[in-house]
Scaffold this motif. Sequence first.
Motif, mmCIF file in Angstrom:
data_model
loop_
_atom_site.group_PDB
_atom_site.id
_atom_site.type_symbol
_atom_site.label_atom_id
_atom_site.label_comp_id
_atom_site.label_asym_id
_atom_site.label_seq_id
_atom_site.Cartn_x
_atom_site.Cartn_y
_atom_site.Cartn_z
ATOM 1 N N ALA A 141 30.790 44.348 52.851
ATOM 2 C CA ALA A 141 29.576 43.914 52.143
ATOM 3 C C ALA A 141 29.914 42.918 51.034
ATOM 4 N N PRO A 142 30.582 41.810 51.386
ATOM 5 C CA PRO A 142 30.864 40.800 50.352
ATOM 6 C C PRO A 142 29.619 39.983 50.040
ATOM 7 N N SER A 143 29.682 39.212 48.958
ATOM 8 C CA SER A 143 28.555 38.335 48.596
ATOM 9 C C SER A 143 28.700 36.962 49.214
ATOM 10 N N VAL A 144 29.953 36.517 49.325
ATOM 11 C CA VAL A 144 30.188 35.138 49.754
ATOM 12 C C VAL A 144 31.638 35.018 50.227
ATOM 13 N N ILE A 145 31.857 34.078 51.133
ATOM 14 C CA ILE A 145 33.236 33.762 51.526
ATOM 15 C C ILE A 145 33.515 32.332 51.091
ATOM 16 N N VAL A 146 34.607 32.127 50.332
ATOM 17 C CA VAL A 146 34.982 30.765 49.944
ATOM 18 C C VAL A 146 36.330 30.412 50.568
ATOM 19 N N PHE A 147 36.483 29.146 50.904
ATOM 20 C CA PHE A 147 37.697 28.671 51.589
ATOM 21 C C PHE A 147 38.320 27.525 50.805
ATOM 22 N N PRO A 148 39.043 27.834 49.723
ATOM 23 C CA PRO A 148 39.663 26.761 48.937
ATOM 24 C C PRO A 148 40.709 26.020 49.768
ATOM 25 N N LYS A 149 40.937 24.759 49.367
ATOM 26 C CA LYS A 149 41.916 23.926 50.090
ATOM 27 C C LYS A 149 43.154 23.608 49.259
ATOM 28 N N SER A 150 43.188 24.099 48.025
ATOM 29 C CA SER A 150 44.342 23.816 47.161
ATOM 30 C C SER A 150 44.500 24.926 46.139
ATOM 31 N N THR A 151 45.686 24.986 45.541
ATOM 32 C CA THR A 151 45.943 25.965 44.485
ATOM 33 C C THR A 151 44.947 25.771 43.338
ATOM 34 N N GLU A 152 44.619 24.510 43.049
ATOM 35 C CA GLU A 152 43.697 24.225 41.950
ATOM 36 C C GLU A 152 42.297 24.756 42.272
ATOM 37 N N ASN A 161 62.855 39.732 51.464
ATOM 38 C CA ASN A 161 64.171 39.079 51.576
ATOM 39 C C ASN A 161 64.092 37.601 51.916
ATOM 40 N N TRP A 162 62.941 37.141 52.410
ATOM 41 C CA TRP A 162 62.837 35.780 52.926
ATOM 42 C C TRP A 162 61.996 34.889 52.043
ATOM 43 N N VAL A 163 61.550 35.433 50.915
ATOM 44 C CA VAL A 163 60.715 34.663 49.991
ATOM 45 C C VAL A 163 61.587 34.127 48.860
ATOM 46 N N LEU A 164 61.833 32.822 48.872
ATOM 47 C CA LEU A 164 62.663 32.212 47.833
ATOM 48 C C LEU A 164 61.832 31.720 46.656
ATOM 49 N N GLY A 165 60.545 31.585 46.874
ATOM 50 C CA GLY A 165 59.707 31.122 45.781
ATOM 51 C C GLY A 165 58.240 31.324 46.102
ATOM 52 N N LEU A 166 57.418 31.431 45.067
ATOM 53 C CA LEU A 166 55.978 31.626 45.245
ATOM 54 C C LEU A 166 55.211 30.759 44.262
ATOM 55 N N THR A 167 54.081 30.230 44.723
ATOM 56 C CA THR A 167 53.092 29.702 43.795
ATOM 57 C C THR A 167 51.952 30.710 43.765
ATOM 58 N N VAL A 168 51.589 31.165 42.577
ATOM 59 C CA VAL A 168 50.514 32.146 42.462
ATOM 60 C C VAL A 168 49.499 31.691 41.422
ATOM 61 N N VAL A 169 48.274 32.158 41.618
ATOM 62 C CA VAL A 169 47.266 32.059 40.565
ATOM 63 C C VAL A 169 47.071 33.489 40.072
ATOM 64 N N THR A 170 47.373 33.740 38.808
ATOM 65 C CA THR A 170 47.257 35.110 38.293
ATOM 66 C C THR A 170 45.781 35.466 38.109
ATOM 67 N N GLY A 171 45.523 36.756 37.927
ATOM 68 C CA GLY A 171 44.163 37.213 37.672
ATOM 69 C C GLY A 171 43.536 36.547 36.455
ATOM 70 N N LYS A 172 44.377 36.125 35.511
ATOM 71 C CA LYS A 172 43.886 35.410 34.322
ATOM 72 C C LYS A 172 43.577 33.955 34.620
ATOM 73 N N GLY A 173 44.064 33.474 35.783
ATOM 74 C CA GLY A 173 43.779 32.095 36.152
ATOM 75 C C GLY A 173 44.916 31.125 35.868
ATOM 76 N N ASP A 174 46.107 31.642 35.543
ATOM 77 C CA ASP A 174 47.254 30.747 35.332
ATOM 78 C C ASP A 174 47.941 30.449 36.662
ATOM 79 N N ILE A 175 48.379 29.222 36.819
ATOM 80 C CA ILE A 175 49.199 28.866 37.983
ATOM 81 C C ILE A 175 50.665 29.013 37.595
ATOM 82 N N LEU A 176 51.413 29.833 38.347
ATOM 83 C CA LEU A 176 52.836 30.021 38.081
ATOM 84 C C LEU A 176 53.642 29.609 39.316
ATOM 85 N N GLN A 177 54.767 28.932 39.075
ATOM 86 C CA GLN A 177 55.708 28.604 40.140
ATOM 87 C C GLN A 177 56.884 29.554 39.965
ATOM 88 N N LEU A 178 57.008 30.525 40.846
ATOM 89 C CA LEU A 178 58.008 31.583 40.637
ATOM 90 C C LEU A 178 59.266 31.349 41.474
#
Lengths: 464, 464
Positions: A40-51, A162-179
Amino acid sequence: MQLILETLINNHGFETSQIKTDAESLAHWGKDWTKHFAPAPSVIVFPKSTEQVQSVVKLANEYGIVITPSGGRTGLSAGAVASHGEIVLSLDKMNKIGEFFPADRMVEIEAGVITEQLQQFAEDKGLYYPVDFASAGSSQIGGNIGTNAGGIKVIRYGMTRNWVLGLTVVTGKGDILQLNRGMIKNATGYDLRHLFIGAEGTLGIVTKAQIKLERAPQDLTVMVFGMDKFEHVMHVLSAFQSQIDLTAFEFFDDVAIEKLMATGHVQEPFEARTKYYALLEFEAPYEPIMDKAMAMFEQCMENGWIVDGVMSQNLSQAAELWKLREYISETISVFTPYKNDVSVLISYVPEFIRDIESVVNSNYPDFEICWFGHIGDGNLHLNILKPENLSKDEFFKKCQSVNDLVFATVQKYGGSVSAEHGVGMTKKPYLNYTRSESEIEYLKALKQVFDPNAIMNRGKIFDV
Amino acid sequence: MQLILETLINNHGFETSQIKTDAESLAHWGKDWTKHFAPAPSVIVFPKSTEQVQSVVKLANEYGIVITPSGGRTGLSAGAVASHGEIVLSLDKMNKIGEFFPADRMVEIEAGVITEQLQQFAEDKGLYYPVDFASAGSSQIGGNIGTNAGGIKVIRYGMTRNWVLGLTVVTGKGDILQLNRGMIKNATGYDLRHLFIGAEGTLGIVTKAQIKLERAPQDLTVMVFGMDKFEHVMHVLSAFQSQIDLTAFEFFDDVAIEKLMATGHVQEPFEARTKYYALLEFEAPYEPIMDKAMAMFEQCMENGWIVDGVMSQNLSQAAELWKLREYISETISVFTPYKNDVSVLISYVPEFIRDIESVVNSNYPDFEICWFGHIGDGNLHLNILKPENLSKDEFFKKCQSVNDLVFATVQKYGGSVSAEHGVGMTKKPYLNYTRSESEIEYLKALKQVFDPNAIMNRGKIFDV
């Protein structure tokens, strides 16, 4: 909600095709492979970029709306189910494979890349992505990372982690981190990458990953054994492991074989049925490895551990033997199985299985149990099959009471109530069987750090 | 402080031999292998159990005194230096190897176990603990975990992180947590284990670990090559890696060889010196692997990448060749080297080295640079050697200014200012060259969760 969607379109470059609110889409993207919770979601969004992901997260914070991150939705713990008016944030349109670094054997990909697509990319480069499991044709890397997916090759290659050498994440606060940015060695403070792996989208959203690839395995050979006693399965595992690097050691029981043979899709491996079966796989590019395997097989026969056995002579025979293990899930699905995915130390597996069987049999003598799993990792899939004369509702209700008994046994052995399927909503009531109250307090405090407004996949893993 | 010590003795079972306050002990246990900071702890305590560690942590919180956890103190970043009246909590008396689980290939050990002791234990069981480095004879597992130690076998076996199946920790708040309890698969919420690995004792103290062991390598064979151009080193790495599973790929330059040969302790590998050298190691239990290696060697010669080469014919020859790499650190130590341990993507290594040399040479033309490192992991040890006519103080002061140039170059390539030595105090001023300001804010917030009074190794990694 209308205001959010308008802002996305007017200020953040969303096209109308990146937003869906029709009933069919809400039902489709609002659920995963579990069936316990109505979407029962309200909407589905399909972003195309991290931003664009970031802009959705910031708006969700502003308006206090929960986001459910959504990948291939093949999960079995309702981690990607949106049943409370959430914004489903689908990574479907972020599915590009980016730069490849041959010297690092590393590739940068977006989180919406399908697992099989990555496997294929690796193969095209003469390499190998070793995380593999039944849903690899639909599951997305982002989801694999969110649940730290395992599967059938863990004994040799380990989990997704074991196979993840790096991640780009958007935190719940909305910060973009390159890990970690793809490095093998980087000792500069807490490794946040590993915190996001297995977090089921409750701390933030993984948008990109740097994935390590491996040398492709050579001349994979498969052996299948029939055995009478469970202890013998363990002896055979130890014996082979002492001599040969196994790429898989899988197990299934006579119930699984019985149902499988009834379908007529797979050939009976041996003349006589046995109680237990093991499938093992290894690379055999050199003759002496084959000789070692044969010698070990004969020794296990002499010790009375193996009743009968078969070895693949080529890749197509190997693939045929794999069907014995791979077709089980689909085969038993017609019996409406109640699935539990648990793990304990490998050393405790025989006792653990005995305990579980005794608990279930004494309380629910009419329930049939089907075991299979990744025994080389201590990971067992316990499937309770629905008796024909019992209604589905009645059956699931009874299984819920079995749960407490099963998980008490898991706890007794210091095991995990979810080995590789995650917690989501279905295992949430049982989290304290594996994690202490004190640990759970820390988990909640960490959530607070990355997602103070609890907008990221609220209601999954634990209640905030 | 006196009150704390009395409480430990009267209420928590400490014997007087578990507490040291004499000047010699304070100087000895108050420092690690770095020499930049003068040790000045208040007391050294030697707990014998996790519960005794907990009692120290609780008292430290109560009285607001900082604890410096202390292992083998072989660190190179001053992570274990106590220079501000801290309680040094030494794990020296928690050095027992506990239960061994053969089916899991797993052993439970206390954090004070010496790395070499664990390697020896594994060998006695016919197995292998693959994390290895120069200080393995003194370093403790707790310290290895605190810095996520790497070393010479990472290309095949990964970092310490890969071998930790479970941890017992006392958090900065004084809670005892059992993290992951030895399981291979456990998908039940955030994996706190990985947060404590590499945290340098700033979140809490690791008291016990469950360590995975590996099959022992067979018939290790070593090859050493001389090469004229750095690009050729990379070509050779790629070529061999496409065919053979390398257990090591190490690199060193002509400066290292020149100093090494001057000692007379190691034999010159080739008739003529070359600018660069690579040492590679692999298992060769089967003849065809040796053939492959020889064919690849010949091909690399034909391509003009390798000028000269040698291959070990037995284990003692292999050990002899390893000395070329292993003796470098000790050899150059007489030149008072200023060490930096950095990493970048493997693909960027050639350009990176060129940039660093140009930066140092143009600013400090009288400084000699010696390179060596784990090139298969993108990890380089940059050593600047002190000119004879320069005083130590003057030299270190100049090196501090070199640092900014070096780390700016690291940042340009998205690399790490500390690949495997940790941050401690020496790299603290440069943390922001590798981690973004936003990331550092999250690191500090995590610290706050586990250690709200900042009593755990305060002043290390970052200032709270």
